[in-house]
Structures are given as structure tokens and as C-alpha cells.
Scaffold this motif. Structure first.
Motif, mmCIF file in Angstrom:
data_model
loop_
_atom_site.group_PDB
_atom_site.id
_atom_site.type_symbol
_atom_site.label_atom_id
_atom_site.label_comp_id
_atom_site.label_asym_id
_atom_site.label_seq_id
_atom_site.Cartn_x
_atom_site.Cartn_y
_atom_site.Cartn_z
ATOM 1 N N LYS A 2 0.926 -1.157 -0.033
ATOM 2 C CA LYS A 2 0.042 -0.150 -0.047
ATOM 3 C C LYS A 2 0.984 1.249 0.183
ATOM 4 O O LYS A 2 0.638 2.229 -0.761
ATOM 5 C CB LYS A 2 -0.881 -0.082 1.255
ATOM 6 C CG LYS A 2 -2.281 -0.222 0.701
ATOM 7 C CD LYS A 2 -3.146 -0.142 2.107
ATOM 8 C CE LYS A 2 -4.587 -0.459 1.997
ATOM 9 N NZ LYS A 2 -5.462 -0.731 3.063
ATOM 10 N N ASN A 3 1.886 1.347 0.561
ATOM 11 C CA ASN A 3 2.811 2.404 0.903
ATOM 12 C C ASN A 3 3.534 2.727 -0.156
ATOM 13 O O ASN A 3 3.515 3.832 -0.780
ATOM 14 C CB ASN A 3 3.811 1.890 1.938
ATOM 15 C CG ASN A 3 4.340 2.842 3.002
ATOM 16 O OD1 ASN A 3 3.897 4.014 2.874
ATOM 17 N ND2 ASN A 3 5.141 2.749 3.701
ATOM 18 N N ARG A 4 3.773 1.508 -1.098
ATOM 19 C CA ARG A 4 4.412 1.878 -2.389
ATOM 20 C C ARG A 4 3.420 2.448 -3.461
ATOM 21 O O ARG A 4 3.795 3.432 -4.254
ATOM 22 C CB ARG A 4 4.912 0.429 -3.069
ATOM 23 C CG ARG A 4 6.143 0.411 -3.684
ATOM 24 C CD ARG A 4 6.692 -0.756 -3.738
ATOM 25 N NE ARG A 4 7.170 -0.767 -5.150
ATOM 26 C CZ ARG A 4 7.554 -1.996 -5.772
ATOM 27 N NH1 ARG A 4 7.689 -3.167 -5.042
ATOM 28 N NH2 ARG A 4 8.153 -2.086 -6.882
ATOM 29 N N ILE A 5 2.113 2.088 -3.341
ATOM 30 C CA ILE A 5 1.329 2.840 -4.429
ATOM 31 C C ILE A 5 1.220 4.278 -3.760
ATOM 32 O O ILE A 5 1.040 5.366 -4.668
ATOM 33 C CB ILE A 5 -0.015 2.305 -4.269
ATOM 34 C CG1 ILE A 5 0.056 0.880 -4.854
ATOM 35 C CG2 ILE A 5 -1.187 2.923 -4.811
ATOM 36 C CD1 ILE A 5 -1.029 -0.227 -4.653
ATOM 37 N N PHE A 6 0.866 4.641 -2.735
ATOM 38 C CA PHE A 6 0.990 5.862 -2.063
ATOM 39 C C PHE A 6 2.117 6.744 -2.550
ATOM 40 O O PHE A 6 2.012 7.697 -2.923
ATOM 41 C CB PHE A 6 0.915 5.768 -0.429
ATOM 42 C CG PHE A 6 0.709 6.940 0.204
ATOM 43 C CD1 PHE A 6 1.756 7.628 1.047
ATOM 44 C CD2 PHE A 6 -0.435 7.777 0.044
ATOM 45 C CE1 PHE A 6 1.575 8.717 1.730
ATOM 46 C CE2 PHE A 6 -0.555 8.901 0.369
ATOM 47 C CZ PHE A 6 0.490 9.629 1.450
ATOM 48 N N LEU A 8 4.053 6.161 -5.065
ATOM 49 C CA LEU A 8 3.887 6.207 -6.601
ATOM 50 C C LEU A 8 2.824 7.467 -6.853
ATOM 51 O O LEU A 8 2.884 8.380 -7.662
ATOM 52 C CB LEU A 8 3.591 4.881 -7.167
ATOM 53 C CG LEU A 8 4.564 4.108 -7.753
ATOM 54 C CD1 LEU A 8 3.934 3.001 -8.161
ATOM 55 C CD2 LEU A 8 5.516 4.965 -8.666
ATOM 56 N N ALA A 9 1.650 7.532 -6.268
ATOM 57 C CA ALA A 9 0.624 8.475 -6.487
ATOM 58 C C ALA A 9 1.169 9.775 -6.167
ATOM 59 O O ALA A 9 0.863 10.776 -6.873
ATOM 60 C CB ALA A 9 -0.528 7.945 -5.652
ATOM 61 N N ILE A 10 1.911 10.190 -5.116
ATOM 62 C CA ILE A 10 2.648 11.335 -4.565
ATOM 63 C C ILE A 10 3.603 11.718 -5.937
ATOM 64 O O ILE A 10 3.397 12.767 -6.484
ATOM 65 C CB ILE A 10 3.468 11.386 -3.322
ATOM 66 C CG1 ILE A 10 2.283 11.347 -2.162
ATOM 67 C CG2 ILE A 10 4.322 12.596 -3.208
ATOM 68 C CD1 ILE A 10 3.005 10.900 -0.896
ATOM 69 N N PHE A 11 4.389 10.760 -6.329
ATOM 70 C CA PHE A 11 5.296 11.141 -7.408
ATOM 71 C C PHE A 11 4.499 11.587 -8.755
ATOM 72 O O PHE A 11 5.161 12.633 -9.128
ATOM 73 C CB PHE A 11 6.304 9.661 -7.620
ATOM 74 C CG PHE A 11 7.144 9.716 -8.727
ATOM 75 C CD1 PHE A 11 6.886 9.371 -9.932
ATOM 76 C CD2 PHE A 11 8.221 10.565 -8.608
ATOM 77 C CE1 PHE A 11 7.723 9.451 -10.954
ATOM 78 C CE2 PHE A 11 9.229 10.665 -9.487
ATOM 79 C CZ PHE A 11 9.023 9.951 -11.002
ATOM 80 N N PHE A 12 3.623 10.796 -9.046
ATOM 81 C CA PHE A 12 2.924 11.092 -10.198
ATOM 82 C C PHE A 12 2.143 12.701 -10.202
ATOM 83 O O PHE A 12 2.047 13.435 -11.115
ATOM 84 C CB PHE A 12 1.870 10.081 -10.584
ATOM 85 C CG PHE A 12 2.746 9.214 -11.550
ATOM 86 C CD1 PHE A 12 3.295 9.331 -12.674
ATOM 87 C CD2 PHE A 12 2.889 7.853 -10.790
ATOM 88 C CE1 PHE A 12 4.001 8.477 -13.407
ATOM 89 C CE2 PHE A 12 3.510 6.743 -11.496
ATOM 90 C CZ PHE A 12 4.081 7.054 -12.742
ATOM 91 N N SER A 13 1.538 12.766 -9.030
ATOM 92 C CA SER A 13 0.971 14.267 -8.724
ATOM 93 C C SER A 13 1.910 15.254 -8.784
ATOM 94 O O SER A 13 1.688 16.119 -9.229
ATOM 95 C CB SER A 13 -0.014 14.274 -7.613
ATOM 96 O OG SER A 13 0.896 13.559 -6.477
ATOM 97 N N VAL A 14 3.117 14.938 -8.297
ATOM 98 C CA VAL A 14 4.211 15.960 -8.420
ATOM 99 C C VAL A 14 4.651 16.325 -9.708
ATOM 100 O O VAL A 14 4.744 17.386 -10.031
ATOM 101 C CB VAL A 14 5.398 15.680 -7.493
ATOM 102 C CG1 VAL A 14 6.725 16.484 -7.856
ATOM 103 C CG2 VAL A 14 5.225 15.743 -6.028
#
Ligand SMILES: [Cu+2]
Length: 114
Positions: A2-6, A8-14
Motif C-alpha cells: 500500500k505504501n508503495r502505491i501511495f 507512486l501516487a505522490i510521485f505522479f501528482s508532483v
């Protein structure tokens, strides 16, 4: 997991925020600048250009660094503007008429005569 998806999500929103801003750094060699006045002329001149933000001239390295929106402007037109301000931009020589209008201290070798 779950952490990894989180992360990744931050990475893409940045990344997306970065794209929305559409500001890319550009460095232009401005080897003919002489003094603080040259710095002002270029910084003020470029700040007025649509799609350009935060232009700054480094007197020591004789480089002009700015952020630009690639959808609004490009390296060629920014070089042209700098040339029209009276300064060489990368390989584009200064517009001779603009150069002639520069204060004496801003001409090549101008500071040496003072
Ligand atoms: Cu100057």
C-alpha cells in the motif's frame, strides 16, 4: 505494498503539478554583459516576455537563467529578444542598433575604461 502505491501516487501528482506549471529552466550564455546595468536591462526586458518567469543574470558566469513555458516561447525567440536588448545570446550576436544605444559602461570593455 500500500505504501508503495501511495509513494507512486505522490510521485505522479508532483509530476503533474510540474507539467501544469510548464516552466522549464533555460540557460543562455550572455558573454557580452559588463555590469549591473546590463543585468537590469536583461532581467527587466525578459520579465516582460509572455511565458518567461524569474529571469536572472549571473554577472560572474555571464549566464542568463530563466524559467519558460515551452508552449508560449522557445529558446530561439528568447535569444532574439536578448539580442534586441543589445546583448549576445548564445551564438546570436547582439542587434547592432540596440548595442549602439547601450550606455557606454555596457559596451564591450566599457568597464575597463572607467
Ligand atoms: Cu552594463
Amino acid at each position: 505494498m500500500k505504501n508503495r502505491i501511495f509513494i507512486l501516487a505522490i510521485f505522479f501528482s508532483v509530476l503533474m503539478i510540474g507539467c501544469n506549471n510548464a516552466s522549464e529552466e533555460m540557460v543562455i550564455n550572455t558573454p557580452t554583459i559588463q555590469c549591473g546595468m546590463c543585468q537590469k536591462i536583461i532581467e527587466v526586458g525578459l520579465a516582460k516576455v509572455d511565458g518567461v518567469s524569474n529571469p536572472r543574470v549571473d554577472l560572474k558566469t555571464k549566464k542568463t537563467i530563466l524559467l519558460h513555458d515551452p508552449e508560449k516561447t522557445n529558446k530561439k525567440s528568447i535569444e532574439k529578444i536578448v539580442s534586441e536588448l543589445g546583448y549576445q545570446a548564445n551564438n546570436l550576436k547582439a542587434n547592432p542598433d540596440s548595442y549602439a544605444d547601450l550606455p557606454a559602461c555596457c559596451k564591450i570593455g566599457g568597464m575597463d575604461k572607467m
